[in-house]
Motif scaffolding. Sequence first.
Motif, short mmCIF file in Angstrom:
data_model
loop_
_atom_site.label_atom_id
_atom_site.label_comp_id
_atom_site.label_asym_id
_atom_site.label_seq_id
_atom_site.Cartn_x
_atom_site.Cartn_y
_atom_site.Cartn_z
N GLY A 7 0.74 -1.20 0.12
CA GLY A 7 0.01 -0.10 0.13
C GLY A 7 0.92 1.20 -0.01
O GLY A 7 0.39 2.39 0.33
N GLY A 76 -5.52 -0.37 1.16
CA GLY A 76 -7.05 -0.16 1.34
C GLY A 76 -7.87 -0.60 0.33
O GLY A 76 -7.24 -0.51 -0.93
N LEU A 108 -2.60 -1.72 9.41
CA LEU A 108 -3.66 -0.57 9.53
C LEU A 108 -4.89 -0.79 9.28
O LEU A 108 -5.43 -1.43 8.31
CB LEU A 108 -3.02 0.67 8.64
N1 LIG Z 1 -10.01 6.82 4.80
C1 LIG Z 1 -10.36 7.00 6.00
O1 LIG Z 1 -10.70 7.86 6.42
C2 LIG Z 1 -10.01 5.67 6.93
C3 LIG Z 1 -10.21 5.52 8.31
C4 LIG Z 1 -9.81 4.49 8.74
C5 LIG Z 1 -9.21 3.61 8.17
N2 LIG Z 1 -8.82 3.57 6.99
C6 LIG Z 1 -8.08 2.53 6.41
O2 LIG Z 1 -6.72 2.83 6.33
C7 LIG Z 1 -6.08 2.22 5.23
C8 LIG Z 1 -5.25 3.40 4.55
O3 LIG Z 1 -6.18 4.25 3.85
P1 LIG Z 1 -5.77 5.37 2.63
O4 LIG Z 1 -6.73 6.05 2.63
O5 LIG Z 1 -4.33 5.80 3.10
O6 LIG Z 1 -5.55 4.31 1.47
P2 LIG Z 1 -5.70 4.60 0.09
O7 LIG Z 1 -5.15 6.08 -0.30
O8 LIG Z 1 -6.91 4.32 -0.75
O9 LIG Z 1 -4.51 3.70 -0.60
C9 LIG Z 1 -4.62 2.19 -0.93
C10 LIG Z 1 -3.59 1.52 -1.34
O10 LIG Z 1 -3.74 0.09 -1.16
C11 LIG Z 1 -3.36 -0.20 -2.48
N3 LIG Z 1 -4.11 -1.49 -3.08
C12 LIG Z 1 -5.25 -1.75 -3.16
N4 LIG Z 1 -5.55 -2.90 -3.78
C13 LIG Z 1 -4.33 -3.57 -3.89
C14 LIG Z 1 -3.95 -4.50 -4.29
N5 LIG Z 1 -4.70 -5.75 -4.66
N6 LIG Z 1 -2.60 -5.09 -4.41
C15 LIG Z 1 -1.62 -4.05 -3.83
N7 LIG Z 1 -2.21 -2.95 -3.06
C16 LIG Z 1 -3.42 -2.48 -3.28
C17 LIG Z 1 -3.28 0.99 -3.49
O11 LIG Z 1 -2.58 0.55 -4.40
P3 LIG Z 1 -2.81 1.48 -5.79
O12 LIG Z 1 -2.09 2.50 -5.94
O13 LIG Z 1 -2.19 0.45 -6.85
O14 LIG Z 1 -4.30 1.68 -5.98
C18 LIG Z 1 -2.92 2.02 -2.39
O15 LIG Z 1 -1.46 2.06 -2.42
C19 LIG Z 1 -7.07 1.62 4.51
O16 LIG Z 1 -7.13 0.33 4.85
C20 LIG Z 1 -8.37 2.01 5.16
O17 LIG Z 1 -9.55 1.54 4.81
C21 LIG Z 1 -9.10 4.82 6.33
#
Ligand SMILES: NC(=O)c1ccc[n+]([C@@H]2O[C@H](COP(=O)([O-])OP(=O)(O)OC[C@H]3O[C@@H](n4cnc5c(N)ncnc54)[C@H](OP(=O)(O)O)[C@@H]3O)[C@@H](O)[C@H]2O)c1
Length: 214
Positions: A7, A76, A108
């Motif tokens: 990620g 994510g 995370l």
């Molecule tokens: N957003 C919120 O408010 C929030 C709140 C609580 C928890 N969270 C959790 O925190 C975590 C991080 O959130 P974020 O917003 O920083 O994430 P994000 O910006 O959506 O990034 C997701 C990452 O996961 C990678 N990914 C997705 N599918 C994949 C796969 N099959 N193989 C390899 N890599 C993959 C993406 O790669 P690509 O670049 O290739 O797409 C990207 O690097 C997530 O699990 C989310 O659910 C988020």
Amino acid sequence: MQVAVLGGTGRTGVPFVDGALQRGHRLRVLARDRVKAQRLLPVGHGRLEVVEGDAVDPRALEGLLTGVDAVVDVTGPVKGGPKDLRGQVMRELLPAMERHGGGRLVFLTGAGVRVPGDQPGVADRAIRGVMRLAQPAILEDGQTAVAAIAARQRDWTVVRVPRLTDGQLRGRVRVAAHVGGETGTALGRRDLAVFLLDELEERNWSRQAPVVSW
Ligand SMILES: NC(=O)c1ccc[n+]([C@@H]2O[C@H](COP(=O)([O-])OP(=O)(O)OC[C@H]3O[C@@H](n4cnc5c(N)ncnc54)[C@H](OP(=O)(O)O)[C@@H]3O)[C@@H](O)[C@H]2O)c1
């Protein structure tokens, strides 16, 4: 430390990678799209290696894990991708770590995921209720992934967070051992990256799932 990152091209992953390089770690980052990785990460840095592949592909994981001291999973679910991504990744990653190494795992997830010992208050229950209505599959997926980690991995930390933002670094976070402790409703990804790095290095919360917030 040699660290594998899943990620690393994400909104948490990018500040994490930057911070880890600044602290002198050697990183192997799994990226599905090399061009995107080149745009977002300091590819060419002597201590950063990009491994192309998907987090649910055991062959990609083998290349990623060999020789590393720790794994950080900040993947994510993305638009158009599976909603049970985190559970799918754990189904491949945990056995791969047993086979090829990987040491410690820092994972995370959201503060809606519950662990034994949580004592959610009224506000916690209300927020989780909204999530169960809006994103039931994602909530369940986080729960599944955390159960798999606790059952199968020896050295792990699950970091639970509320709503994430891309604001400025504040340099201070609140950390509670359980839901129901003193927690806020948001956290900046830059402060989260610092906490993840501190935890990676100091192992203050091994086999625990602290809630980190502003
Ligand atoms: N957003 C919120 O408010 C929030 C709140 C609580 C928890 N969270 C959790 O925190 C975590 C991080 O959130 P974020 O917003 O920083 O994430 P994000 O910006 O959506 O990034 C997701 C990452 O996961 C990678 N990914 C997705 N599918 C994949 C796969 N099959 N193989 C390899 N890599 C993959 C993406 O790669 P690509 O670049 O290739 O797409 C990207 O690097 C997530 O699990 C989310 O659910 C988020």
